[in-house]
Design a protein around this motif. Structure first.
Motif, short mmCIF file in Angstrom:
data_model
loop_
_atom_site.label_atom_id
_atom_site.label_comp_id
_atom_site.label_asym_id
_atom_site.label_seq_id
_atom_site.Cartn_x
_atom_site.Cartn_y
_atom_site.Cartn_z
N GLY A 66 -5.96 8.21 -16.58
CA GLY A 66 -6.90 6.93 -15.96
C GLY A 66 -7.05 6.46 -14.75
O GLY A 66 -6.93 4.94 -14.36
N LEU A 67 -6.38 7.02 -14.02
CA LEU A 67 -6.07 6.90 -12.51
C LEU A 67 -7.12 7.05 -11.22
O LEU A 67 -7.27 6.63 -10.21
CB LEU A 67 -4.45 6.96 -11.69
CG LEU A 67 -3.16 6.11 -12.40
CD1 LEU A 67 -2.08 6.41 -12.01
CD2 LEU A 67 -3.23 5.21 -12.26
N ASP A 68 -8.20 7.63 -11.57
CA ASP A 68 -9.21 7.99 -10.84
C ASP A 68 -10.15 6.97 -10.01
O ASP A 68 -10.29 7.38 -9.30
CB ASP A 68 -10.01 9.08 -11.15
CG ASP A 68 -11.22 8.21 -12.60
OD1 ASP A 68 -10.33 8.01 -13.66
OD2 ASP A 68 -11.66 8.70 -13.18
N GLY A 69 -9.44 6.35 -10.57
CA GLY A 69 -10.66 4.84 -9.97
C GLY A 69 -9.82 4.25 -8.71
O GLY A 69 -10.40 4.11 -7.70
N LYS A 70 -9.02 4.83 -8.60
CA LYS A 70 -7.78 4.02 -7.49
C LYS A 70 -7.56 5.90 -6.67
O LYS A 70 -6.67 5.67 -5.40
CB LYS A 70 -6.38 3.25 -7.91
CG LYS A 70 -6.57 2.39 -8.57
CD LYS A 70 -5.15 1.88 -9.24
CE LYS A 70 -5.03 0.24 -9.02
NZ LYS A 70 -4.33 -0.59 -8.16
N ALA A 71 -8.01 5.80 -6.78
CA ALA A 71 -7.87 8.30 -6.05
C ALA A 71 -7.92 7.77 -4.46
O ALA A 71 -6.97 8.31 -3.87
CB ALA A 71 -8.74 9.12 -6.30
N ARG A 72 -8.24 6.90 -3.74
CA ARG A 72 -8.03 6.56 -2.82
C ARG A 72 -7.08 5.13 -1.90
O ARG A 72 -7.44 5.35 -1.35
CB ARG A 72 -9.47 6.12 -1.97
CG ARG A 72 -10.72 7.13 -2.27
CD ARG A 72 -10.91 9.15 -1.25
NE ARG A 72 -11.60 9.82 -1.52
CZ ARG A 72 -11.61 11.41 -1.21
NH1 ARG A 72 -10.30 11.52 -0.24
NH2 ARG A 72 -12.25 11.85 -1.57
N GLU A 73 -6.79 5.23 -2.49
CA GLU A 73 -5.60 4.17 -2.36
C GLU A 73 -4.72 4.72 -2.05
O GLU A 73 -3.97 5.74 -2.44
CB GLU A 73 -5.67 2.53 -3.63
CG GLU A 73 -7.43 2.17 -3.83
CD GLU A 73 -6.94 1.23 -5.00
OE1 GLU A 73 -6.10 0.60 -5.50
OE2 GLU A 73 -8.11 0.94 -5.47
N LYS A 74 -3.86 3.81 -1.63
CA LYS A 74 -2.69 4.03 -1.71
C LYS A 74 -1.79 3.92 -2.52
O LYS A 74 -1.82 2.93 -3.44
CB LYS A 74 -1.53 2.98 -0.20
CG LYS A 74 -1.65 3.41 0.78
CD LYS A 74 -1.22 2.87 1.83
CE LYS A 74 -0.90 2.84 3.30
NZ LYS A 74 0.00 1.61 3.68
N ALA A 75 -1.09 4.51 -2.83
CA ALA A 75 0.83 4.61 -3.49
C ALA A 75 1.00 3.62 -4.06
O ALA A 75 0.98 3.12 -5.49
CB ALA A 75 1.06 5.76 -4.16
N SER A 76 1.18 2.94 -3.19
CA SER A 76 2.08 0.90 -2.99
C SER A 76 1.59 0.75 -3.50
O SER A 76 1.97 -1.09 -4.06
CB SER A 76 2.21 1.23 -1.66
OG SER A 76 1.37 1.00 -1.00
N SER A 77 -0.14 0.32 -4.20
CA SER A 77 -0.80 -0.21 -4.80
C SER A 77 -0.64 -0.38 -6.18
O SER A 77 -1.24 -1.52 -6.75
CB SER A 77 -2.10 -0.46 -3.99
OG SER A 77 -2.84 1.14 -4.92
N LEU A 78 0.23 0.80 -6.53
CA LEU A 78 0.55 0.72 -7.55
C LEU A 78 0.94 -0.13 -8.73
O LEU A 78 2.23 -0.50 -8.05
CB LEU A 78 0.21 2.39 -8.72
CG LEU A 78 -0.42 2.99 -8.08
CD1 LEU A 78 0.19 4.88 -8.49
CD2 LEU A 78 -2.15 3.07 -8.42
N SER A 79 0.83 -0.50 -9.98
CA SER A 79 2.64 -1.20 -10.83
C SER A 79 3.33 0.29 -11.09
O SER A 79 3.24 1.35 -10.80
CB SER A 79 2.07 -1.31 -12.15
OG SER A 79 1.72 -0.67 -13.00
#
Ligand SMILES: Nc1ncnc2c1ncn2[C@@H]1O[C@H](COP(=O)(O)OP(=O)(O)OP(=O)(O)O)[C@@H](O)[C@H]1O
Ligand SMILES: [Mg+2]
Lengths: 298, 251
Positions: free
Chosen positions: B133-146
């Motif tokens: 369920g992380l495909d929505g953030k695919a192009r974001e930097k991983a540092s933005s994740l919890s």
């Protein structure tokens, strides 16, 4: 405004465009090691010198063709980098900085003292412009077209490399070496490739430098030059492809308006270096926490 | 699957692992617990090749791997999820997965960004991201994740690598209680795919649900190696965690 257009289309404008092309090759290839790989590569100018001298000697003493000179300059630099990488990339990356610094010191010493080959501080005069397809490269406009094409090709290759599996591995291991290794990345080989490619492009730039100036001596390959190229990469933000292009334009062209002030030419050089030093200092201070992302270990 | 025999690891004068022997069968899930500093992470580092063992052998599927470099062990199916997040924060989620896929022998990675092979790798990466369920953030930097999302990403990245032995080092540390369930789900998912899993965990109630066995380490030695029920009721566990005098406390 009309004044500006006159300058840009004049010989002086062409000269500046050639300088920009040359530094685009030098800075973007240094960005591969210093930026993407976070390898403190201090041998870039040494490779640049090796390339320049290889071309100068081959074309003056052996009348070698453009293709041969460029190919030899590139291969020689790649070979030196492979050797140096094999020695100094085995241990931690700190040894790499020391290893490359030592290599630079050796190269500078050789340029000055190995007089029978390099002619010492007298340098090598009379380097002919390339002969290719019957085009007159003594005409700076034509020379600009040639170096411009090579500069664009270099940017294209490096752009692809940055986003290729190899470039990705390089960025990964710079950030967290153990995680990269846990993903099956041969970290030592990746670093070696990066250093080798980086150095090869410095050799290419060196070749063009010789062809352009027709005369080279050791003073062009000092520490100041290394600092200047590092400044471009740091101002452009290490690892950023577009940033380094922007910084090259900015830093190569920035000191130029100084020429039009009424300053004697003896002060011009030092003033330019001072300006670069101030910019470097400013950027390092301003971005002190974010310049290089923190390296992680477990 | 994995065979550790008589492993010793020391850093200078500090003896961290003192003769660890343990074997893990294929498809098994084994929990590793022990007090802080008992050598759990060092044991994982030793298996993945980051901590050299002074003595002892490590065998993976019958092949000795203790002399191999870490990347070669990874290529032989060893997957590692790090205690302090092994994702690349400066890269996008997509690139994190691409890195794993590009290491596989069955994927040929393309050099040109727009080549067909590169596009295929990106598509495959997207399906892995979709699974968690992380495909929505695919192009974001991983540092933005919890924290929890980073762990999920790291687990799915190891899955993309094609590993069949997973070393999970405290996968629920620094994770919100809600995400903990997602991580439990992805561990169950690994089990259903027949993967072999080793999990370091402090929360014994969390891992006993899916572990076939629990190994208890203390001062670099295996103190207990048994089923979760028997380990829980063994009084040596209480001794290790709460000292010999306080028998009333329970973990
Ligand atoms: N690279 C190293 N150099 C020196 N000592 C180390 C090194 N790695 C681990 N140690 C020491 O080994 C001991 C065990 O550390 P380890 O990280 O394996 O513990 P752990 O069981 O994972 O603890 P935690 O529950 O806190 O994660 C610690 O005392 C630590 O200081
Ligand atoms: Mg630990």
């Amino acid at each position: 405004m009309t004044n500006m257009i006159e300058i840009l289309t004049s010989d002086y404008g062409v000269h500046l465009a050639i300088l920009v092309s040359l530094y685009l090759i030098l800075a973007q290839s240094l960005n591969l090691t210093v930026g993407l790989g976070q390898l403190f590569n201090l041998a870039h100018v040494a490779s640049y010198a090796v390339g320049a001298y290889a071309t100068a000697l081959l074309s003056t003493e052996h009348s070698a063709s453009f293709t041969v000179c460029v190919a030899v300059s590139i291969s020689l630099c790649a070979a030196f980098a492979t050797l140096l990488g094999a020695i100094s990339l085995r241990l931690t990356t700190d040894y790499f900085a020391i290893g490359t610094l030592a290599f630079s010191a050796v190269v500078s010493a050789l340029l000055i003292n190995w007089k029978s080959v390099t002619h010492g501080v007298l340098g090598i005069p009379g380097i002919p412009r390339p002969e290719l397809l019957g085009i007159d490269f003594y005409d700076n406009g034509n020379f600009l077209a040639l170096i411009g094409i090579f500069a664009v090709i270099t940017q294209a290759i490096l752009y692809c490399l940055y986003n290729s599996p190899c470039g990705r591995s390089l960025r990964a291991l710079a950030e967290f070496e153990r995680a990269a290794a846990s993903l099956g990345k041969n970290t030592r080989r990746t670093r070696n490739i990066a250093f080798c490619v980086s150095s090869a492009f410095a050799g290419l730039a060196g070749s063009f430098f010789s062809y352009y100036l027709n005369y080279i001596d050791p003073s062009s390959f000092g520490l100041g030059e290394m600092v200047f190229i590092l400044t471009i990469v740091i101002v452009g933000s290490p690892g950023s492809f577009g940033g380094v292009i922007g910084a090259t334009l900015f830093l190569v062209l920035l000191p130029e308006p100084l020429r039009f002030l009424d300053i004697s030419s003896t002060y011009l050089g030092p003033m330019r270096q001072l300006l670069h030093a101030l910019i470097l200092f400013g950027v390092v201070w301003w971005k002190r926490d974010k310049l290089f992302p923190q390296r992680r270990t477990v | 699957m994995l065979e550790l025999s008589d492993i010793f690891v020391s850093f200078r004068s500090a003896h961290v692992l003192n003769g660890i022997s343990c074997s893990v069968r294929g498809g098994e899930t084994v929990g590793v617990i022990g007090p802080n500093g008992s050598g759990k992470t060092t044991l994982f580092n030793c298996i993945s090749g980051f901590a050299p063992c002074r003595k002892g052998t490590i065998t993976l599927r019958g092949e000795r791997i203790d002399h191999l470099e870490p990347y070669l062990r990874a290529q032989r199916g060893l997957g590692r999820v790090f205690q302090n997040f092994g994702i690349f924060r400066e890269m996008s989620l997509l690139e994190n997965i691409q890195l794993a896929l590009e290491s596989r022998r069955d994927t040929s990675a393309g050099f040109l960004p727009w080549s067909k092979r590169t596009r295929e790798t990106i598509e495959r990466s997207m399906t892995f991201l979709k699974d968690v369920g992380l495909d929505g953030k695919a192009r974001e930097k991983a540092s933005s994740l919890s924290g929890g999302q980073m762990r999920l990403l790291e687990i799915v990245r190891t899955l993309a690598l094609g590993s069949d032995l997973f070393l999970l080092d405290e996968p629920t540390a620094g994770v919100s209680p809600r995400m903990k369930e997602d991580i439990a789900q992805s561990i169950r998912n690994l089990q259903s795919m027949g993967k072999t899993v080793l999990i370091i965990e402090h929360d014994i109630t969390f891992i006993q649900k899916f572990c076939d066995r629990i190994v208890v380490l203390e001062e670099g030695r295996v103190v207990l190696d048994d089923t979760p029920e028997r380990v829980r009721s063994d009084e040596r566990l209480q001794e290790i965690y709460f000292g010999r005098d306080d028998r009333s406390a329970r973990p």
